[in-house]
Every structure is written in C-alpha cells, then in structure tokens.
Design a protein around this motif. Structure first.
Motif, PDB file in Angstrom:
ATOM      1  N   ARG A  50     -38.312 -37.851  30.816  1.00  0.00           N
ATOM      2  CA  ARG A  50     -36.857 -37.830  30.841  1.00  0.00           C
ATOM      3  C   ARG A  50     -36.300 -39.115  31.464  1.00  0.00           C
ATOM      4  N   ALA A  51     -36.983 -39.611  32.477  1.00  0.00           N
ATOM      5  CA  ALA A  51     -36.546 -40.865  33.094  1.00  0.00           C
ATOM      6  C   ALA A  51     -36.678 -42.031  32.119  1.00  0.00           C
ATOM      7  N   PHE A  52     -37.745 -42.080  31.348  1.00  0.00           N
ATOM      8  CA  PHE A  52     -37.900 -43.140  30.359  1.00  0.00           C
ATOM      9  C   PHE A  52     -36.762 -43.097  29.337  1.00  0.00           C
ATOM     10  N   ALA A  53     -36.396 -41.898  28.891  1.00  0.00           N
ATOM     11  CA  ALA A  53     -35.296 -41.787  27.937  1.00  0.00           C
ATOM     12  C   ALA A  53     -34.017 -42.371  28.524  1.00  0.00           C
ATOM     13  N   GLU A  54     -33.728 -42.042  29.775  1.00  0.00           N
ATOM     14  CA  GLU A  54     -32.524 -42.571  30.419  1.00  0.00           C
ATOM     15  C   GLU A  54     -32.599 -44.082  30.595  1.00  0.00           C
ATOM     16  N   ALA A  55     -33.783 -44.595  30.911  1.00  0.00           N
ATOM     17  CA  ALA A  55     -33.950 -46.045  31.061  1.00  0.00           C
ATOM     18  C   ALA A  55     -33.669 -46.772  29.764  1.00  0.00           C
ATOM     19  N   LEU A  56     -33.842 -46.094  28.648  1.00  0.00           N
ATOM     20  CA  LEU A  56     -33.589 -46.679  27.330  1.00  0.00           C
ATOM     21  C   LEU A  56     -32.147 -46.478  26.869  1.00  0.00           C
ATOM     22  N   GLU A 112     -55.472 -44.660  46.619  1.00  0.00           N
ATOM     23  CA  GLU A 112     -55.806 -43.239  46.636  1.00  0.00           C
ATOM     24  C   GLU A 112     -54.585 -42.362  46.420  1.00  0.00           C
ATOM     25  N   ASP A 113     -53.392 -42.873  46.786  1.00  0.00           N
ATOM     26  CA  ASP A 113     -52.179 -42.063  46.718  1.00  0.00           C
ATOM     27  C   ASP A 113     -51.398 -42.264  45.427  1.00  0.00           C
ATOM     28  N   ALA A 114     -51.955 -42.986  44.470  1.00  0.00           N
ATOM     29  CA  ALA A 114     -51.172 -43.376  43.283  1.00  0.00           C
ATOM     30  C   ALA A 114     -51.786 -42.858  41.988  1.00  0.00           C
ATOM     31  N   PHE A 115     -50.901 -42.555  41.052  1.00  0.00           N
ATOM     32  CA  PHE A 115     -51.290 -42.421  39.644  1.00  0.00           C
ATOM     33  C   PHE A 115     -51.008 -43.756  38.961  1.00  0.00           C
ATOM     34  N   VAL A 116     -51.896 -44.149  38.071  1.00  0.00           N
ATOM     35  CA  VAL A 116     -51.638 -45.316  37.231  1.00  0.00           C
ATOM     36  C   VAL A 116     -50.956 -44.811  35.962  1.00  0.00           C
ATOM     37  N   LEU A 117     -49.772 -45.329  35.703  1.00  0.00           N
ATOM     38  CA  LEU A 117     -49.015 -44.948  34.511  1.00  0.00           C
ATOM     39  C   LEU A 117     -49.061 -46.089  33.510  1.00  0.00           C
ATOM     40  N   ASN A 118     -49.344 -45.775  32.248  1.00  0.00           N
ATOM     41  CA  ASN A 118     -49.251 -46.812  31.219  1.00  0.00           C
ATOM     42  C   ASN A 118     -48.614 -46.269  29.946  1.00  0.00           C
ATOM     43  N   ILE A 119     -47.874 -47.144  29.297  1.00  0.00           N
ATOM     44  CA  ILE A 119     -47.174 -46.807  28.058  1.00  0.00           C
ATOM     45  C   ILE A 119     -48.184 -46.680  26.915  1.00  0.00           C
ATOM     46  N   GLY A 120     -47.959 -45.690  26.046  1.00  0.00           N
ATOM     47  CA  GLY A 120     -48.839 -45.466  24.905  1.00  0.00           C
ATOM     48  C   GLY A 120     -48.203 -45.892  23.588  1.00  0.00           C
ATOM     49  N   ASP A 121     -48.974 -45.721  22.520  1.00  0.00           N
ATOM     50  CA  ASP A 121     -48.552 -46.163  21.191  1.00  0.00           C
ATOM     51  C   ASP A 121     -47.202 -45.594  20.769  1.00  0.00           C
ATOM     52  N   LEU A 122     -46.970 -44.309  21.052  1.00  0.00           N
ATOM     53  CA  LEU A 122     -45.771 -43.671  20.515  1.00  0.00           C
ATOM     54  C   LEU A 122     -44.492 -44.222  21.131  1.00  0.00           C
ATOM     55  N   LEU A 123     -44.505 -44.538  22.425  1.00  0.00           N
ATOM     56  CA  LEU A 123     -43.307 -45.157  23.012  1.00  0.00           C
ATOM     57  C   LEU A 123     -43.122 -46.584  22.508  1.00  0.00           C
ATOM     58  N   GLU A 124     -44.224 -47.272  22.191  1.00  0.00           N
ATOM     59  CA  GLU A 124     -44.077 -48.603  21.598  1.00  0.00           C
ATOM     60  C   GLU A 124     -43.390 -48.498  20.242  1.00  0.00           C
ATOM     61  N   ILE A 125     -43.793 -47.519  19.440  1.00  0.00           N
ATOM     62  CA  ILE A 125     -43.171 -47.356  18.117  1.00  0.00           C
ATOM     63  C   ILE A 125     -41.726 -46.891  18.265  1.00  0.00           C
ATOM     64  N   TRP A 126     -41.479 -45.884  19.105  1.00  0.00           N
ATOM     65  CA  TRP A 126     -40.133 -45.347  19.271  1.00  0.00           C
ATOM     66  C   TRP A 126     -39.152 -46.422  19.726  1.00  0.00           C
ATOM     67  N   THR A 127     -39.611 -47.367  20.559  1.00  0.00           N
ATOM     68  CA  THR A 127     -38.716 -48.403  21.088  1.00  0.00           C
ATOM     69  C   THR A 127     -38.794 -49.698  20.285  1.00  0.00           C
ATOM     70  N   ASN A 128     -39.495 -49.682  19.175  1.00  0.00           N
ATOM     71  CA  ASN A 128     -39.638 -50.862  18.317  1.00  0.00           C
ATOM     72  C   ASN A 128     -40.210 -52.054  19.085  1.00  0.00           C
ATOM     73  N   PHE A 133     -36.701 -37.318  24.206  1.00  0.00           N
ATOM     74  CA  PHE A 133     -38.106 -37.100  23.851  1.00  0.00           C
ATOM     75  C   PHE A 133     -38.600 -35.736  24.317  1.00  0.00           C
ATOM     76  N   ASP A 134     -38.074 -35.280  25.441  1.00  0.00           N
ATOM     77  CA  ASP A 134     -38.532 -34.018  26.035  1.00  0.00           C
ATOM     78  C   ASP A 134     -38.263 -32.827  25.126  1.00  0.00           C
ATOM     79  N   ARG A 135     -37.297 -32.932  24.250  1.00  0.00           N
ATOM     80  CA  ARG A 135     -36.999 -31.821  23.342  1.00  0.00           C
ATOM     81  C   ARG A 135     -38.169 -31.523  22.406  1.00  0.00           C
ATOM     82  N   TYR A 136     -39.088 -32.477  22.277  1.00  0.00           N
ATOM     83  CA  TYR A 136     -40.244 -32.300  21.392  1.00  0.00           C
ATOM     84  C   TYR A 136     -41.494 -31.839  22.147  1.00  0.00           C
TER      85      TYR A 136
END
Length: 343
Positions: free
Chosen positions: A153-159, A229-245, A166-169
């Motif tokens: 949801r935060a990514f959608a707002e950032a865009l 130790e206290d972190a998750f590594v977050l990375n963008i995947g193929d679908l957000l690359e396509i959705w955002t062109n 996206f969350d609706r799916y």
C-alpha cells in the motif's frame, strides 16, 4: 542514476499507524525503489520469537538425512511445493546453485477449486514428517505476509496511486516463502551460492542469517548488502517494474559463495494468480509502454519452469507447456536494461 550503498528505511510509522511520520516513510520507500530497487527495512514489528521459531524449524529440517528430505521432493508436487536439493535450480544457464531449499506458499486445502483445476502454483503445502515444523513456519509466513501488505500500500501511494491500487488484487496469491540453506564449505571459491537474477513477483522480503548478498548497480558493479540482524532486505520484483514501466527497477542480485553456513528466508510477495499486470498510464509517454503486459501467475510459472530441473524435464516431455508469450529468463532488471531495451 547509480548507487554505492543500500538505503535503510525505518517503517515503524507504517506498521504502528503513526500518521505524523507516515508520509516521510512512504517517500523514503519510493526513493529506494526508484534509485536502488533495494532497501534494508527496520522497525518492521515482526516478533523475534517468530523468527527464532522459523530458524529452529529450518535447522532441524535441513539436518535430516537426504532420503527423509527427498520424501517431500518438490518434483513430487503438482503445485511447486517441497524440498529443493542442491543442483535442482539453475539461473539463466549458469552453474547449479550451491544450496538446498524448502518451498511453501499459502496453504490451501486439497479441495480448493484452483488446485482441483490444476493451477500449477496454488494448493496445499507438502509438509515433512517433522514435529513442530509447520506451525512456526506458518506463523512466520502470516506475520511477514501482513507486513508485505502494508508495504504494498505504501508503494502505491509513493507512485501517486490509491493505497489499494495493488492490494485489491491480494486474496490468495502464489506468494512463496523459501527456506534456503547454504552448507558450510571451508573450500569456498568464487562460484555463486545463487546466480545473478531478478525476482519474479511484486517484491521480496528477505531475512538472511549471514552476509553474502550482492546487488548490481547501474555501472555494472556488485554492491554488498551489509548484514543486519534487525532488518529485512526488501527488493523490487519484475511485476512492479512492469507496472511502473521501469520507474521501479527489479535490480539484479546474487549470493556470493561464502565459507560459513548460512540460512536465508525470502518471502516473495505476489498478487493473485490471474492479475493482469500492464504499465500504468501515468508512466507511459508518447513513445508507448516499454514493457508488454503479463499475467502475474503465468509470469511466475514461466520463469520457475525455466529454472528448475524437474520442470524443464516436464517441458521437454510435453507434460506441461509455457504460457503464451512467456518471457525468457533474466529479461528484466537493471542488468537487462543496461544491455538491451525492455520489451
């Protein structure tokens, strides 16, 4: 733009509902997705007890004899769940990865309509005969999946989109959790633990237990992701690359070979199988979209089928087929953009 380090984003305001700091965190996530495609996520609120339960389950499973692990071999499954032995997975023609894994996803009942219809990615998990395994693993999955929905949801707002764009799916998506084990190897060489690749879904939330992850920047240099130790590594995947062109980039990454024993737990956050993913209008200029659209589950299956030995054998035997217009492996991400235009 290029980068030489991985940004750290504290998402406490998102998970706690602190409206005073929320906009700043959304903006930080947007910058990380645009400029790097990776971030270290802290302040995420995932209970350390759940993390400990997952790690304990993984250590006990991978300590089992090989024949016990092969009882739940992923090739016995019709929906890509179970044990992945060393050498089973190969990225884009590279050498076999030096790792073993256990793959699972949303645990649907065996009478679920999607499973009965033959969906290759949905249905029940294939659980090992190991006490106190599925409960802590599912508890961790549910907690990190919930974090993923907050970040989506935060990514959608950032865009500049509505929070539920996206969350609706997201109802019963093929969002996979991998439990990966890199064995101790005192003679470790330059051979990768996992070869260079992008992730096929929307984004990934990775919990590692040791260093080893590297990310490719726009200059073609591999940048180390420091272990926290206290972190998750977050990375963008193929679908957000396509959705955002291409505004958000699925940055290529790999795991270098290290001597120490290492565990890694990526949750590949996804949308529902039949979700159509096309570049959003706000990111398409007069030249038209840079990317052809895909169906989320079909894209995931096509990439998976091209990288797993048991599925490649089924393809060769005509038992399964790739979806129409399946993309070849490794055709998205920063490295692909450097070598050729996106299509």
């Amino acid at each position: 733009m290029t980068f030489t380090s991985i940004p750290i984003v504290d998402v406490h305001a998102l998970v706690s509902g602190d409206e005073t700091g929320r906009d700043a965190v959304v903006a930080e996530l947007g910058r990380a997705a645009r400029e790097v495609g990776f971030a270290q996520i802290v302040g995420h609120g995932v209970d350390p007890i759940l993390v400990d339960g997952l790690k304990d389950a993984a250590e006990r499973f991978f300590a089992l004899p090989d024949d016990a692990k092969m009882d739940v071999y992923i090739g016995n499954s019709t929906n890509h769940r179970g044990y992945v032995p060393p050498g089973e997975e190969v990225f884009a023609g590279a050498t076999p990865d030096h790792k073993e894994a256990f793959d699972l996803s949303i645990d649907l009942p065996s009478d679920h309509p999607e499973y009965l219809a033959g969906n290759p990615l949905l249905g029940p998990n294939q659980w090992p005969d190991l006490p106190d395994f599925d409960e802590p693993v599912n508890a961790y999955y549910e907690s990190v999946f919930a974090l993923g929905r907050v970040l989506l949801r935060a990514f959608a707002e950032a865009l500049g989109e509505a929070a539920d764009r996206f969350d609706r799916y997201v109802t019963t998506p093929p969002a996979q959790l991998r439990m990966i084990h890199y064995p101790y190897d005192p003679d470790a060489s330059d051979r990768p633990g996992i070869g260079a690749h992008t992730d096929y879904e929307v984004f990934t939330l990775l919990l590692p237990t040791a260093p080893g992850l590297e990310v490719l920047n726009a200059d073609g240099d591999w940048i180390d992701v420091p272990y926290r130790e206290d972190a998750f590594v977050l990375n963008i995947g193929d679908l957000l690359e396509i959705w955002t062109n291409g505004v958000f980039t699925a940055t290529s990454h790999r795991v270098r070979k290290v001597a120490e024993e290492r565990y890694s737990f990526p949750l590949f956050f996804n949308v529902d199988h039949d979700t159509r993913v096309d570049p959003l209008e706000r990111f398409v200029d007069a030249d038209g979209p840079r990317y052809g659209g895909v169906t989320a589950g079909e894209h995931l299956f096509a990439q998976t089928a091209q990288s797993f030995t048991y599925l490649r054998k089924r393809l060769a035997a005509g038992e399964i087929a790739l979806p129409d217009n399946a993309r070849p492996l490794y055709s998205l991400g920063r490295e692909a953009q450097r070598s050729a235009p996106a299509v």
